[in-house]
Design a protein around this motif. Structure first.
Motif, PDB file in Angstrom:
ATOM      1  N   TRP A 290       0.832  -1.205   0.000  1.00 17.50           N
ATOM      2  CA  TRP A 290       0.000   0.000   0.000  1.00 17.50           C
ATOM      3  C   TRP A 290       0.859   1.245   0.000  1.00 17.50           C
ATOM      4  CZ3 TRP A 290      -1.354   4.422   2.743  1.00 17.50           C
ATOM      5  CH2 TRP A 290      -2.517   5.044   2.272  1.00 17.50           C
ATOM      6  N   HIS A 291       0.585   2.121  -0.913  1.00 23.62           N
ATOM      7  CA  HIS A 291       1.329   3.370  -0.974  1.00 23.62           C
ATOM      8  C   HIS A 291       0.373   4.443  -1.446  1.00 23.62           C
ATOM      9  CE1 HIS A 291       4.352   6.308  -2.122  1.00 23.62           C
ATOM     10  NE2 HIS A 291       5.126   5.672  -1.266  1.00 23.62           N
ATOM     11  N   ILE A 292       0.582   5.662  -0.961  1.00 23.97           N
ATOM     12  CA  ILE A 292      -0.302   6.772  -1.305  1.00 23.97           C
ATOM     13  C   ILE A 292      -0.415   6.935  -2.832  1.00 23.97           C
ATOM     14  CG2 ILE A 292       1.454   8.632  -1.166  1.00 23.97           C
ATOM     15  CD1 ILE A 292      -1.958   8.924   0.421  1.00 23.97           C
ATOM     16  N   LYS A 293       0.662   6.536  -3.521  1.00 26.74           N
ATOM     17  CA  LYS A 293       0.707   6.595  -4.976  1.00 26.74           C
ATOM     18  C   LYS A 293      -0.456   5.830  -5.636  1.00 26.74           C
ATOM     19  CE  LYS A 293       4.342   4.736  -6.934  1.00 26.74           C
ATOM     20  NZ  LYS A 293       5.635   4.310  -6.389  1.00 26.74           N
ATOM     21  N   ASN A 294      -0.775   4.711  -5.032  1.00 26.32           N
ATOM     22  CA  ASN A 294      -1.812   3.861  -5.637  1.00 26.32           C
ATOM     23  C   ASN A 294      -3.217   4.388  -5.398  1.00 26.32           C
ATOM     24  OD1 ASN A 294       0.427   2.295  -5.949  1.00 26.32           O
ATOM     25  ND2 ASN A 294      -0.015   1.022  -4.165  1.00 26.32           N
ATOM     26  N   ILE A 295      -3.296   5.446  -4.577  1.00 26.22           N
ATOM     27  CA  ILE A 295      -4.608   5.777  -4.062  1.00 26.22           C
ATOM     28  C   ILE A 295      -5.396   6.724  -4.970  1.00 26.22           C
ATOM     29  CG2 ILE A 295      -4.279   7.766  -2.511  1.00 26.22           C
ATOM     30  CD1 ILE A 295      -5.683   4.405  -1.516  1.00 26.22           C
ATOM     31  N   SER A 296      -4.698   7.615  -5.743  1.00 30.70           N
ATOM     32  CA  SER A 296      -5.473   8.614  -6.480  1.00 30.70           C
ATOM     33  C   SER A 296      -6.391   7.952  -7.520  1.00 30.70           C
ATOM     34  CB  SER A 296      -4.574   9.684  -7.098  1.00 30.70           C
ATOM     35  OG  SER A 296      -3.613   9.107  -7.896  1.00 30.70           O
ATOM     36  N   LYS A 297      -5.903   6.890  -8.166  1.00 32.16           N
ATOM     37  CA  LYS A 297      -6.731   6.200  -9.160  1.00 32.16           C
ATOM     38  C   LYS A 297      -8.009   5.666  -8.520  1.00 32.16           C
ATOM     39  CE  LYS A 297      -3.689   4.382 -12.671  1.00 32.16           C
ATOM     40  NZ  LYS A 297      -2.709   3.311 -12.761  1.00 32.16           N
ATOM     41  N   LYS A 298      -7.810   5.073  -7.338  1.00 34.22           N
ATOM     42  CA  LYS A 298      -8.937   4.475  -6.618  1.00 34.22           C
ATOM     43  C   LYS A 298      -9.948   5.586  -6.242  1.00 34.22           C
ATOM     44  CE  LYS A 298      -9.789   1.779  -2.408  1.00 34.22           C
ATOM     45  NZ  LYS A 298      -9.905   2.547  -1.192  1.00 34.22           N
ATOM     46  N   LEU A 299      -9.413   6.711  -5.757  1.00 32.83           N
ATOM     47  CA  LEU A 299     -10.295   7.814  -5.352  1.00 32.83           C
ATOM     48  C   LEU A 299     -11.103   8.337  -6.535  1.00 32.83           C
ATOM     49  CD1 LEU A 299      -8.099   9.980  -2.944  1.00 32.83           C
ATOM     50  CD2 LEU A 299      -9.993   8.484  -2.354  1.00 32.83           C
ATOM     51  N   ILE A 300     -10.420   8.527  -7.666  1.00 34.45           N
ATOM     52  CA  ILE A 300     -11.091   9.062  -8.859  1.00 34.45           C
ATOM     53  C   ILE A 300     -12.227   8.128  -9.289  1.00 34.45           C
ATOM     54  CG2 ILE A 300     -10.742   9.543 -11.339  1.00 34.45           C
ATOM     55  CD1 ILE A 300      -7.955  10.667 -10.503  1.00 34.45           C
ATOM     56  N   LYS A 301     -11.943   6.840  -9.248  1.00 31.83           N
ATOM     57  CA  LYS A 301     -12.954   5.847  -9.635  1.00 31.83           C
ATOM     58  C   LYS A 301     -14.161   5.925  -8.684  1.00 31.83           C
ATOM     59  CE  LYS A 301     -12.835   1.006 -10.288  1.00 31.83           C
ATOM     60  NZ  LYS A 301     -12.019  -0.167  -9.990  1.00 31.83           N
TER      61      LYS A 301
ATOM     62  N   GLU B 265      -0.445  12.463   4.532  1.00 30.99           N
ATOM     63  CA  GLU B 265      -0.841  11.664   3.369  1.00 30.99           C
ATOM     64  C   GLU B 265      -1.498  12.570   2.329  1.00 30.99           C
ATOM     65  OE1 GLU B 265      -1.745   7.262   5.174  1.00 30.99           O
ATOM     66  OE2 GLU B 265      -3.296   8.744   5.456  1.00 30.99           O
ATOM     67  N   VAL B 266      -2.292  13.541   2.829  1.00 34.84           N
ATOM     68  CA  VAL B 266      -2.953  14.486   1.922  1.00 34.84           C
ATOM     69  C   VAL B 266      -1.892  15.297   1.166  1.00 34.84           C
ATOM     70  CG1 VAL B 266      -4.411  16.560   1.835  1.00 34.84           C
ATOM     71  CG2 VAL B 266      -5.062  14.640   3.283  1.00 34.84           C
ATOM     72  N   ARG B 267      -0.840  15.692   1.899  1.00 40.18           N
ATOM     73  CA  ARG B 267       0.232  16.459   1.246  1.00 40.18           C
ATOM     74  C   ARG B 267       0.918  15.617   0.169  1.00 40.18           C
ATOM     75  NH1 ARG B 267       1.598  19.338   6.474  1.00 40.18           N
ATOM     76  NH2 ARG B 267       0.759  21.413   6.073  1.00 40.18           N
ATOM     77  N   LYS B 268       1.149  14.355   0.472  1.00 37.20           N
ATOM     78  CA  LYS B 268       1.805  13.474  -0.511  1.00 37.20           C
ATOM     79  C   LYS B 268       0.917  13.331  -1.748  1.00 37.20           C
ATOM     80  CE  LYS B 268       4.409  10.677   2.730  1.00 37.20           C
ATOM     81  NZ  LYS B 268       4.212   9.529   3.604  1.00 37.20           N
ATOM     82  N   LEU B 269      -0.362  13.199  -1.502  1.00 41.71           N
ATOM     83  CA  LEU B 269      -1.312  13.070  -2.602  1.00 41.71           C
ATOM     84  C   LEU B 269      -1.292  14.354  -3.438  1.00 41.71           C
ATOM     85  CD1 LEU B 269      -3.566  11.207  -3.706  1.00 41.71           C
ATOM     86  CD2 LEU B 269      -5.162  12.350  -2.194  1.00 41.71           C
ATOM     87  N   GLY B 270      -1.259  15.490  -2.760  1.00 32.61           N
ATOM     88  CA  GLY B 270      -1.223  16.793  -3.428  1.00 32.61           C
ATOM     89  C   GLY B 270       0.017  16.938  -4.296  1.00 32.61           C
ATOM     90  N   LYS B 271       1.126  16.459  -3.786  1.00 32.21           N
ATOM     91  CA  LYS B 271       2.389  16.544  -4.521  1.00 32.21           C
ATOM     92  C   LYS B 271       2.260  15.751  -5.824  1.00 32.21           C
ATOM     93  CE  LYS B 271       6.973  17.448  -3.620  1.00 32.21           C
ATOM     94  NZ  LYS B 271       7.064  18.858  -3.632  1.00 32.21           N
ATOM     95  N   GLN B 272       1.651  14.591  -5.680  1.00 27.89           N
ATOM     96  CA  GLN B 272       1.448  13.746  -6.847  1.00 27.89           C
ATOM     97  C   GLN B 272       0.527  14.406  -7.865  1.00 27.89           C
ATOM     98  OE1 GLN B 272      -0.314  10.026  -5.709  1.00 27.89           O
ATOM     99  NE2 GLN B 272       0.036   9.476  -7.843  1.00 27.89           N
ATOM    100  N   LEU B 273      -0.424  15.196  -7.357  1.00 25.21           N
ATOM    101  CA  LEU B 273      -1.359  15.893  -8.248  1.00 25.21           C
ATOM    102  C   LEU B 273      -0.764  17.204  -8.760  1.00 25.21           C
ATOM    103  CD1 LEU B 273      -4.597  15.373  -6.119  1.00 25.21           C
ATOM    104  CD2 LEU B 273      -4.080  14.245  -8.268  1.00 25.21           C
ATOM    105  N   LYS B 274       0.505  17.423  -8.416  1.00 26.70           N
ATOM    106  CA  LYS B 274       1.263  18.600  -8.876  1.00 26.70           C
ATOM    107  C   LYS B 274       0.699  19.930  -8.356  1.00 26.70           C
ATOM    108  CE  LYS B 274       3.446  16.561 -12.863  1.00 26.70           C
ATOM    109  NZ  LYS B 274       2.939  15.200 -12.816  1.00 26.70           N
ATOM    110  N   ILE B 275       0.177  19.903  -7.157  1.00 26.51           N
ATOM    111  CA  ILE B 275      -0.269  21.152  -6.524  1.00 26.51           C
ATOM    112  C   ILE B 275       0.985  21.855  -6.012  1.00 26.51           C
ATOM    113  CG2 ILE B 275      -1.618  22.097  -4.595  1.00 26.51           C
ATOM    114  CD1 ILE B 275      -3.551  19.787  -5.004  1.00 26.51           C
TER     115      ILE B 275
END
Ligand code: XMP
Length: 512
Positions: free
Chosen positions: A192-203, A370-380
């Motif tokens: 499990w890694h925060i990286k895998n999570i954005s796809k799941k959230l979008i779905k 975790e939210v910050r990591k997700l944000g970084k991935q989303l290029k915020i």
């Protein structure tokens, strides 16, 4: 995954946190979850959290006893251990030997659970009851001076228990114990890694929203910016973002937020609502903290609903209210379980009963980092992601007592100076959160040979990982002195500055 059954313990969320940090997905569910639902999660292991009740108390939280017979490894922590003992034929002694704080654990046998631990280890206890009689076929692994059964296991039934809290940092080998349970006993995989999570959230968002649209409040803070961005990725132009100026924002904030959303993110639908007069009018004469929080929360939703009605006449299908609520917000408002005690009503979750929109909260299971990591991935951009958290009710909960235009002006000016100096000195990024609060008292001072009778400002800067615990930031004396001098010299109405050195717990980060 590892499933965590919540019996109302204040540190329950930390268990999930630690397990996720080990790289294994974990979720917290109410303790009265059915066997069928558990089956749907297909957990590799189950953890029973602590809780404030006593297992024999009338209405004490409980769970399906058959969970212990599923063959899935179960680890009981504190109340969880006591429940296992009760269900398996042991007994629990109520309220006789309470233990709180750091204790020495004497390890008699490592077994599977305490693998790798030394003979003596520091652990953190917080309990009123303890197991008096060991259930048959269980083995005691460790004890403390006042608790004979501080850890036990039954490898045939795959049941394990600890009286202390492995999830808090004061249990120095807590992570080792959790690792033993998660990997060695439960055989969970590290995937499990925060990286895998954005796809799941979008779905998930796409599925939930369907053909409808979402209206969402944004504040310029990390949580709502990340929530809005992920929402935008999922539903694009069906997202209507509204930024409400409730009149209790910091100096210059309104302009900054508008620039970010209008010029940088360029959402198709972004609306700015100046509702400051409505909020200030409703807060007039109110000094009770919970009352203020409720007014802020309810008025916020009302303003939204009005905006929705206005937008609905133009665009159809707005059925959801998106929110940037994160996990700690819900814990402190006692939402995850009916058994936890309430500390404060958080702004995001204080909703009026008749609200017509369905709430959607994509980040509700996440912690701030975790939210910050997700944000970084989303290029915020970093300047948004590294912003200190700012509470929904804004400055209303940093002006203790009644809110007046004068107090608001003083607080805004002071806070601005404080943050400006922190940024200049590089301490802004080293602290989790920093702000000024205005105390509802005045004190005597002397300025230019004349007596003054003016407000006291308290400066608060804390370090933290997830806002659940916090320490006061050890800012250099010279910096504090410079800030204090600037405030007293530059802000009319202040003649004394204090620095807050309390930790959370027992204090909270905010003042109300
Ligand atoms: P406390 O004061 O509970 O704050 O230690 C923990 C963190 O939460 C923030 N906070 C809030 N955030 N709505 C929010 O969105 C609220 O009502 C609220 N109250 C507190 C606080 O700033 C800190 O970071």
């Amino acid at each position: 995954m590892i499933l965590i059954l919540n019996f109302g313990g204040q540190t329950c969320h930390l268990i999930a946190r630690r397990v996720r940090d080990l790289g294994v997905y974990s979720e917290i569910v109410p303790c009265d979850i059915s066997l069928k639902e558990i089956g749907r999660y297909k957990p590799e292991g189950i953890i029973l959290s602590g809780g404030p009740a006593s297992v024999y108390e009338h209405n004490a939280p409980t769970m399906e006893k058959k969970i212990l017979d599923l063959g899935i490894p179960v680890l009981g922590i504190c109340y969880g251990l006591q429940l296992i003992a009760k269900f398996c034929g042991g007994d629990v002694l109520g309220g006789k030997l309470k233990e709180f704080g750091s204790k020495t654990l004497n390890v008699k046998k490592n077994g599977k659970l305490l693998r790798g631990l030394s003979k003596k280890e520091q652990v953190w206890m917080s309990h009123g009851d303890l197991v008096g009689k060991l259930p048959a076929d269980f083995e005691v692994l460790a004890s403390t001076d006042s608790c004979k059964i501080a850890a036990f296991e039954n490898n045939v039934k795959k049941l394990y228990g600890i009286q202390f809290h492995a999830e808090v940092i004061h249990t120095l080998k807590g992570n080792e114990i959790l690792k033993n349970f998660v990997f060695y006993v439960s055989k969970a995989k590290k995937d499990w890694h925060i990286k895998n999570i954005s796809k799941k959230l979008i779905k998930e968002i796409k599925k939930e929203v369907g053909k409808n649209s979402v209206i969402m409040g944004v504040s310029g803070g990390v949580d709502s910016a990340v929530a809005a961005t992920i929402m935008h990725k999922a539903i694009g132009s069906k997202l209507y973002c509204v930024f409400v100026d409730h009149g209790l924002l910091r100096k210059g904030e309104t302009g900054e937020v508008r620039t970010f959303f209008e010029k940088r993110l360029r959402f198709k639908h972004f609306y700015f609502v100046d509702a400051s007069q409505i909020f200030l009018e409703k807060l007039k004469g109110v000094s009770d903290p919970e009352e203020k929080r409720k007014i802020m929360g309810h008025t916020f939703i009302e303003v939204f609903e009005n905006k929705v009605i206005e937008l609905e006449t133009k665009y159809k299908g707005i059925k959801f209210l998106g929110q940037g609520t994160i996990y700690p917000d819900r814990i402190e408002s006692a939402q995850p379980t009916k058994y936890a005690s309430k500390i404060k009503s958080h702004h995001n979750v204080t909703l009026p009963e008749k609200m017509q929109l369905k709430v959607i909260e994509p980040l509700k299971e996440f912690y701030k980092d975790e939210v910050r990591k997700l944000g970084k991935q989303l290029k915020i951009p970093d300047e948004i992601l590294n912003r200190h958290p700012f509470p929904g009710p804004g400055l209303s909960i940093r002006i203790l007592g009644e809110i007046t235009e004068e107090r608001l002006r003083i607080l805004r000016e002071t806070d601005y100076i404080f943050i400006e100096e922190l940024k200049k000195s590089g301490f802004y990024d080293k602290t989790w959160q920093a702000f000024a609060a205005l105390l509802p008292v005045k004190s005597v001072g002397v300025m230019g040979d004349a007596r003054t009778y003016e407000y006291i400002i308290s400066l608060r800067a804390v370090t933290s990982l997830d806002a659940m615990t916090a320490d006061w930031a050890k800012l250099p004396n010279e910096l504090l002195e410079k800030i204090s001098n600037r405030i007293i010299n530059e802000v009319r109405g202040v003649n004394r500055v204090l620095y807050d050195i309390s930790q959370k717990p027992p204090a909270t980060i905010e003042y109300e």
